[in-house]
Design a protein around this motif. Structure first.
Motif, PDB file in Angstrom:
ATOM      1  N   SER A  78       0.835  -1.212   0.000  1.00 16.56           N
ATOM      2  CA  SER A  78       0.000   0.000   0.000  1.00 16.56           C
ATOM      3  C   SER A  78       0.868   1.260   0.000  1.00 16.56           C
ATOM      4  O   SER A  78       0.565   2.227  -0.694  1.00 16.56           O
ATOM      5  N   GLY A  79       1.932   1.248   0.771  1.00 14.36           N
ATOM      6  CA  GLY A  79       2.839   2.389   0.812  1.00 14.36           C
ATOM      7  C   GLY A  79       3.515   2.628  -0.533  1.00 14.36           C
ATOM      8  O   GLY A  79       3.629   3.769  -0.990  1.00 14.36           O
ATOM      9  N   ILE A  80       3.941   1.553  -1.183  1.00 10.47           N
ATOM     10  CA  ILE A  80       4.558   1.680  -2.501  1.00 10.47           C
ATOM     11  C   ILE A  80       3.559   2.231  -3.510  1.00 10.47           C
ATOM     12  O   ILE A  80       3.881   3.122  -4.308  1.00 10.47           O
ATOM     13  N   ALA A  81       2.340   1.727  -3.469  1.00 10.13           N
ATOM     14  CA  ALA A  81       1.305   2.208  -4.401  1.00 10.13           C
ATOM     15  C   ALA A  81       0.990   3.679  -4.152  1.00 10.13           C
ATOM     16  O   ALA A  81       0.820   4.461  -5.104  1.00 10.13           O
ATOM     17  N   LEU A  82       0.916   4.068  -2.897  1.00 13.21           N
ATOM     18  CA  LEU A  82       0.640   5.467  -2.569  1.00 13.21           C
ATOM     19  C   LEU A  82       1.767   6.383  -3.032  1.00 13.21           C
ATOM     20  O   LEU A  82       1.513   7.451  -3.599  1.00 13.21           O
ATOM     21  N   LEU A  83       3.010   5.975  -2.825  1.00 19.17           N
ATOM     22  CA  LEU A  83       4.148   6.771  -3.300  1.00 19.17           C
ATOM     23  C   LEU A  83       4.182   6.847  -4.823  1.00 19.17           C
ATOM     24  O   LEU A  83       4.486   7.899  -5.395  1.00 19.17           O
ATOM     25  N   ALA A  84       3.858   5.755  -5.493  1.00 17.99           N
ATOM     26  CA  ALA A  84       3.828   5.766  -6.959  1.00 17.99           C
ATOM     27  C   ALA A  84       2.735   6.706  -7.463  1.00 17.99           C
ATOM     28  O   ALA A  84       2.950   7.473  -8.411  1.00 17.99           O
ATOM     29  N   LEU A  85       1.570   6.661  -6.842  1.00 15.06           N
ATOM     30  CA  LEU A  85       0.468   7.543  -7.233  1.00 15.06           C
ATOM     31  C   LEU A  85       0.828   9.006  -6.993  1.00 15.06           C
ATOM     32  O   LEU A  85       0.567   9.869  -7.833  1.00 15.06           O
ATOM     33  N   GLY A  86       1.454   9.299  -5.864  1.00 16.60           N
ATOM     34  CA  GLY A  86       1.873  10.664  -5.566  1.00 16.60           C
ATOM     35  C   GLY A  86       2.928  11.162  -6.542  1.00 16.60           C
ATOM     36  O   GLY A  86       2.879  12.305  -6.993  1.00 16.60           O
ATOM     37  N   THR A  87       3.876  10.296  -6.899  1.00 20.12           N
ATOM     38  CA  THR A  87       4.898  10.675  -7.866  1.00 20.12           C
ATOM     39  C   THR A  87       4.278  10.973  -9.222  1.00 20.12           C
ATOM     40  O   THR A  87       4.601  11.972  -9.866  1.00 20.12           O
ATOM     41  N   TYR A  88       3.363  10.117  -9.635  1.00 22.08           N
ATOM     42  CA  TYR A  88       2.684  10.341 -10.908  1.00 22.08           C
ATOM     43  C   TYR A  88       1.894  11.642 -10.873  1.00 22.08           C
ATOM     44  O   TYR A  88       1.914  12.426 -11.832  1.00 22.08           O
ATOM     45  N   ALA A  89       1.202  11.920  -9.767  1.00 20.88           N
ATOM     46  CA  ALA A  89       0.404  13.147  -9.657  1.00 20.88           C
ATOM     47  C   ALA A  89       1.304  14.387  -9.733  1.00 20.88           C
ATOM     48  O   ALA A  89       0.948  15.373 -10.403  1.00 20.88           O
ATOM     49  N   PHE A  90       2.439  14.362  -9.058  1.00 18.54           N
ATOM     50  CA  PHE A  90       3.358  15.501  -9.115  1.00 18.54           C
ATOM     51  C   PHE A  90       3.906  15.711 -10.525  1.00 18.54           C
ATOM     52  O   PHE A  90       3.995  16.840 -11.012  1.00 18.54           O
TER      53      PHE A  90
END
Length: 107
Positions: A9-21
């Protein structure tokens, strides 16, 4: 929630945040104008952050001092890079020196 699910879940959240930025930067890049001073400050901030991470990784292993072999290897690598030696030479010489010092008992 299990330990493994929490990590995923943490990896997915970081990936989503990176993509959003990155997407926001792409969309807002043309609309947002920064002064030359602000642009220079952002470039310096990125360099400073990378230098801080490199310094911490050089001198510490976990919460303890890494020993003298690693900083010596990094110093030799920095010198060779400054002298514009090929990257493979820099890496091999620094790794060999660090390993040799550790083999001699210098931690």
């Amino acid at each position: 929630m299990s330990h493994q699910a929490l990590i995923i879940s943490g990896i997915a959240l970081l990936a989503l945040g990176t993509y959003a930025f990155r997407f926001a930067g792409f969309k807002l890049g043309g609309r947002l104008t920064l002064s030359a001073n602000a642009t220079a400050l952002l470039a310096d901030a990125a360099t400073t952050l990378l230098l801080a991470v490199a310094a911490i990784a050089t001198f510490y292993q976990g919460e303890d001092f890494a020993g003298f072999a690693r900083p010596t290897g990094v110093a030799v690598a920095a010198f060779l890079a400054w002298r514009k030696r090929p990257l493979i030479v820099v890496i091999l010489v620094a790794a060999a020196l660090t390993a040799g010092l550790r083999l001699l008992g210098l931690k």
